[in-house]
Enzyme design. Structure first.
Site, PDB file in Angstrom:
ATOM      1  N   GLY A 109       0.837  -1.200   0.000  1.00  0.00           N
ATOM      2  CA  GLY A 109       0.000   0.000   0.000  1.00  0.00           C
ATOM      3  C   GLY A 109       0.870   1.248   0.000  1.00  0.00           C
ATOM      4  O   GLY A 109       2.004   1.228  -0.487  1.00  0.00           O
ATOM      5  N   TYR A 139      -4.541   7.932  -6.206  1.00  0.00           N
ATOM      6  CA  TYR A 139      -3.579   6.845  -5.948  1.00  0.00           C
ATOM      7  C   TYR A 139      -3.805   6.247  -4.558  1.00  0.00           C
ATOM      8  O   TYR A 139      -3.915   5.025  -4.390  1.00  0.00           O
ATOM      9  CB  TYR A 139      -2.178   7.450  -6.079  1.00  0.00           C
ATOM     10  CG  TYR A 139      -1.012   6.630  -5.589  1.00  0.00           C
ATOM     11  CD1 TYR A 139      -0.664   5.426  -6.197  1.00  0.00           C
ATOM     12  CD2 TYR A 139      -0.231   7.079  -4.522  1.00  0.00           C
ATOM     13  CE1 TYR A 139       0.438   4.695  -5.758  1.00  0.00           C
ATOM     14  CE2 TYR A 139       0.880   6.367  -4.084  1.00  0.00           C
ATOM     15  CZ  TYR A 139       1.204   5.172  -4.697  1.00  0.00           C
ATOM     16  OH  TYR A 139       2.295   4.457  -4.264  1.00  0.00           O
TER      17      TYR A 139
HETATM   18  N1  LIG Z   1       8.759   4.448  -4.197  1.00  0.00           N
HETATM   19  C1  LIG Z   1       8.158   4.800  -3.066  1.00  0.00           C
HETATM   20  O1  LIG Z   1       8.542   5.777  -2.403  1.00  0.00           O
HETATM   21  C2  LIG Z   1       6.985   3.998  -2.555  1.00  0.00           C
HETATM   22  C3  LIG Z   1       6.436   4.344  -1.311  1.00  0.00           C
HETATM   23  C4  LIG Z   1       5.349   3.614  -0.834  1.00  0.00           C
HETATM   24  C5  LIG Z   1       4.830   2.583  -1.585  1.00  0.00           C
HETATM   25  N2  LIG Z   1       5.374   2.277  -2.785  1.00  0.00           N
HETATM   26  C6  LIG Z   1       4.786   1.159  -3.526  1.00  0.00           C
HETATM   27  O2  LIG Z   1       5.830   0.245  -3.830  1.00  0.00           O
HETATM   28  C7  LIG Z   1       5.559  -0.397  -5.058  1.00  0.00           C
HETATM   29  C8  LIG Z   1       6.739  -0.246  -5.984  1.00  0.00           C
HETATM   30  O3  LIG Z   1       6.966   1.137  -6.241  1.00  0.00           O
HETATM   31  P1  LIG Z   1       8.237   1.654  -7.046  1.00  0.00           P
HETATM   32  O4  LIG Z   1       8.566   2.977  -6.514  1.00  0.00           O
HETATM   33  O5  LIG Z   1       9.261   0.595  -7.062  1.00  0.00           O
HETATM   34  O6  LIG Z   1       7.628   1.834  -8.493  1.00  0.00           O
HETATM   35  P2  LIG Z   1       8.275   1.525  -9.934  1.00  0.00           P
HETATM   36  O7  LIG Z   1       9.756   1.558  -9.892  1.00  0.00           O
HETATM   37  O8  LIG Z   1       7.572   2.425 -10.892  1.00  0.00           O
HETATM   38  O9  LIG Z   1       7.846   0.042 -10.207  1.00  0.00           O
HETATM   39  C9  LIG Z   1       6.521  -0.276 -10.507  1.00  0.00           C
HETATM   40  C10 LIG Z   1       6.488  -1.578 -11.270  1.00  0.00           C
HETATM   41  O10 LIG Z   1       5.128  -1.831 -11.613  1.00  0.00           O
HETATM   42  C11 LIG Z   1       5.103  -2.433 -12.871  1.00  0.00           C
HETATM   43  N3  LIG Z   1       3.839  -2.165 -13.559  1.00  0.00           N
HETATM   44  C12 LIG Z   1       3.254  -0.963 -13.776  1.00  0.00           C
HETATM   45  N4  LIG Z   1       2.122  -1.126 -14.496  1.00  0.00           N
HETATM   46  C13 LIG Z   1       1.998  -2.457 -14.715  1.00  0.00           C
HETATM   47  C14 LIG Z   1       1.043  -3.246 -15.411  1.00  0.00           C
HETATM   48  N5  LIG Z   1      -0.021  -2.685 -16.012  1.00  0.00           N
HETATM   49  N6  LIG Z   1       1.233  -4.579 -15.448  1.00  0.00           N
HETATM   50  C15 LIG Z   1       2.305  -5.147 -14.859  1.00  0.00           C
HETATM   51  N7  LIG Z   1       3.245  -4.468 -14.182  1.00  0.00           N
HETATM   52  C16 LIG Z   1       3.086  -3.121 -14.132  1.00  0.00           C
HETATM   53  C17 LIG Z   1       6.264  -1.831 -13.638  1.00  0.00           C
HETATM   54  O11 LIG Z   1       6.671  -2.798 -14.570  1.00  0.00           O
HETATM   55  P3  LIG Z   1       7.542  -2.421 -15.864  1.00  0.00           P
HETATM   56  O12 LIG Z   1       8.843  -1.922 -15.320  1.00  0.00           O
HETATM   57  O13 LIG Z   1       7.639  -3.700 -16.599  1.00  0.00           O
HETATM   58  O14 LIG Z   1       6.750  -1.346 -16.554  1.00  0.00           O
HETATM   59  C18 LIG Z   1       7.296  -1.593 -12.546  1.00  0.00           C
HETATM   60  O15 LIG Z   1       8.203  -2.668 -12.476  1.00  0.00           O
HETATM   61  C19 LIG Z   1       4.270   0.218  -5.590  1.00  0.00           C
HETATM   62  O16 LIG Z   1       3.201  -0.609  -5.215  1.00  0.00           O
HETATM   63  C20 LIG Z   1       4.183   1.539  -4.857  1.00  0.00           C
HETATM   64  O17 LIG Z   1       2.852   1.967  -4.743  1.00  0.00           O
HETATM   65  C21 LIG Z   1       6.443   2.953  -3.290  1.00  0.00           C
END
Ligand SMILES: NC(=O)c1ccc[n+]([C@@H]2O[C@H](COP(=O)([O-])OP(=O)(O)OC[C@H]3O[C@@H](n4cnc5c(N)ncnc54)[C@H](OP(=O)(O)O)[C@@H]3O)[C@@H](O)[C@H]2O)c1
Length: 313
Positions: A109, A139
Site C-alpha cells: 500500500g 492513488y
Molecule cells: N517508491 C516509493 O517511495 C513507494 C512508497 C510507498 C509505496 N510504494 C509502492 O511500492 C511499489 C513499488 O513502487 P516503485 O517505486 O518501485 O515503483 P516503480 O519503480 O515504478 O515500479 C513499478 C512496477 O510496476 C510495474 N507495472 C506498472 N504497471 C503495470 C502493469 N499494467 N502490469 C504489470 N506491471 C506493471 C512496472 O513494470 P515495468 O517496469 O515492466 O513497466 C514496474 O516494475 C508500488 O506498489 C508503490 O505503490 C512505493
C-alpha cells in the site's frame, strides 16, 4: 531460509525500484521458484493475463508491488490512470490469487492513503479519519480500497492477504528523471547538475515547509520479506523510519552531500503536497520485529554514490 525454500514466489513489479530490492533479498533466501513478470509480457490490467500467469506459475506466495506511482507532478498529470491502473491491477490479481488458492498475498500500500490532516504520528487506526491530500488522493484511495478487499477476502474466504504501507522510499535504482521522480532523486539530480554547470540557484517546488519521513529501500525490502514470512493478520502495517524532516532541511542536507554551495529558490505557486508526514512504526516492530537500520545521511550518501556511478557508466 526454510520458509522460502519450500515456496514458489511471484513478485509483481519486481523489476521496478522497490520491487528489485525485494527480489534481490528473496533470491538470496533461495526460494523453490521465483517469478518476476514485467508489464510488457504480463499486463496486470488484463484479467486473462493474470489468470494465465497464475495458472502457469502456481505460486504459493504473491507479493504485489506493481503500480503506477510517482511524485506530485506525475500524480497531478494522470489522476485517472493513477486510480484506474492501481485499483484494477490489485483487485483482479487479489481475486484471482484467492481463486488459485495462493497461501499468502502481500499487498504493498502507501501512506498516501492517510487523511491529509492525520494526527502525527500517523497511526494505522487513523487511516479512515478523513480524505487524503488532493494531489495523491486517486492513488491513495485506489490502494486503500485494496486494504478493504484484503480484509473482506480474509473474513469471507479465509484468504491470507496482508497490507503494508511504506513511507516515502529512497535509495539506489530510484527514478532520476524529473518528470516522474520523487523528492529525493529530484533534489539530488538538481544539485549535481547545478554543481556541474556552476549554477548558483536550484529551483524547488512549494514552500519547503512540508515535512516528510524517508525509509531506505533496502530496509523496506527487509520488512516486506519478513512480513511475508511471519505476519498473518488483517490490520494494515506502517513501514517507516519514525522521523520527520522539512523539505527545506532535506534540500540543505542533499545540497551539502552533493557539494552544492549555492542557494535554493522556492516556487510557492507549486503545491507542497501533504503538510506533514511521520509514522508511528510500533506495529511493525511488535508484529515482525522491523526497525529501520539506515540513517538518512548514510542512505543519502549511498544513493548519491550509486547515481554518480550509474551516470558515469
Ligand atoms: N517508491 C516509493 O517511495 C513507494 C512508497 C510507498 C509505496 N510504494 C509502492 O511500492 C511499489 C513499488 O513502487 P516503485 O517505486 O518501485 O515503483 P516503480 O519503480 O515504478 O515500479 C513499478 C512496477 O510496476 C510495474 N507495472 C506498472 N504497471 C503495470 C502493469 N499494467 N502490469 C504489470 N506491471 C506493471 C512496472 O513494470 P515495468 O517496469 O515492466 O513497466 C514496474 O516494475 C508500488 O506498489 C508503490 O505503490 C512505493
Amino acid at each position: 531460509m526454510g520458509f522460502w525454500s519450500e515456496r514458489s514466489v511471484l513478485v509483481t513489479g519486481g523489476k521496478g525500484f522497490f520491487g528489485s530490492h525485494v527480489v534481490d533479498r528473496i533470491r538470496r533466501l533461495r526460494p523453490r521458484r521465483l517469478t518476476v513478470p514485467d508489464e510488457k509480457d504480463w499486463d496486470l490490467r488484463r484479467l486473462e493475463r493474470i489468470e494465465a500467469l497464475l495458472k502457469h506459475e502456481r505460486p504459493d506466495v504473491v507479493i504485489h508491488m506493481a503500480a503506477i506511482c510517482g511524485g506530485i507532478g506525475a500524480n497531478r498529470a494522470e489522476p485517472g490512470r493513477f486510480f484506474y491502473d492501481n485499483i484494477v491491477m490489485g483487485t483482479q490479481l487479489m481475486d484471482a490469487a484467492c481463486r488459485f488458492k495462493v497461501d499468502k498475498f502481500v499487498q504493498i500500500g502507501t501512506i498516501c492513503s492517510y487523511p491529509k490532516f492525520a494526527r502525527i504520528p500517523f497511526r494505522e487506526g487513523d487511516l479512515w479519519n478523513g480524505y487524503p491530500e488532493e494531489t495523491n488522493a486517486p492513488y491513495g484511495i485506489a490502494k486503500k480500497a485494496l486494504l478493504v478487499q484484503a480484509q473482506a477476502y480474509r473474513a469471507q474466504y479465509g484468504f491470507n492477504a496482508v497490507f503494508l504501507m511504506p513511507i516515502n522510499l529512497y535509495g539506489p535504482r530510484d527514478h532520476f528523471d524529473l518528470e516522474r521522480s520523487h523528492v529525493i532523486p529530484a533534489l539530488i539530480l538538481k544539485c549535481l547538475t547545478a554543481v556541474r554547470e556552476r549554477r548558483e540557484v536550484v529551483e524547488c517546488w512549494g514552500t519547503g515547509k512540508a515535512t516528510r519521513e524517508f525509509l531506505y529501500v533496502e530496509d523496506a525490502a527487509w520488512a516486506v520479506v519478513r512480513a511475508a514470512e511471519v505476519y498473518n493478520k488483517p490490520e494494515p502495517v506502517n513501514l517507516g523510519a519514525g522521523f520527520e524532516i522539512s523539505i527545506k532541511d532535506l534540500a540543505k542536507l542533499i545540497g551539502r552531500l552533493c557539494g552544492f554551495k549555492g542557494r535554493f529558490r522556492w516556487d510557492h505557486s507549486r503545491p507542497d503536497g501533504q503538510p506533514r508526514r511521520r509514522l508511528d512504526t510500533s506495529r511493525a516492530l511488535m508484529e515482525f520485529g522491523f526497525k529501520a537500520q539506515t540513517g538518512l545521511e548514510e542512505g543519502l550518501k549511498k544513493t548519491i554514490a550509486w547515481f554518480k556511478h550509474r551516470r558515469k557508466a
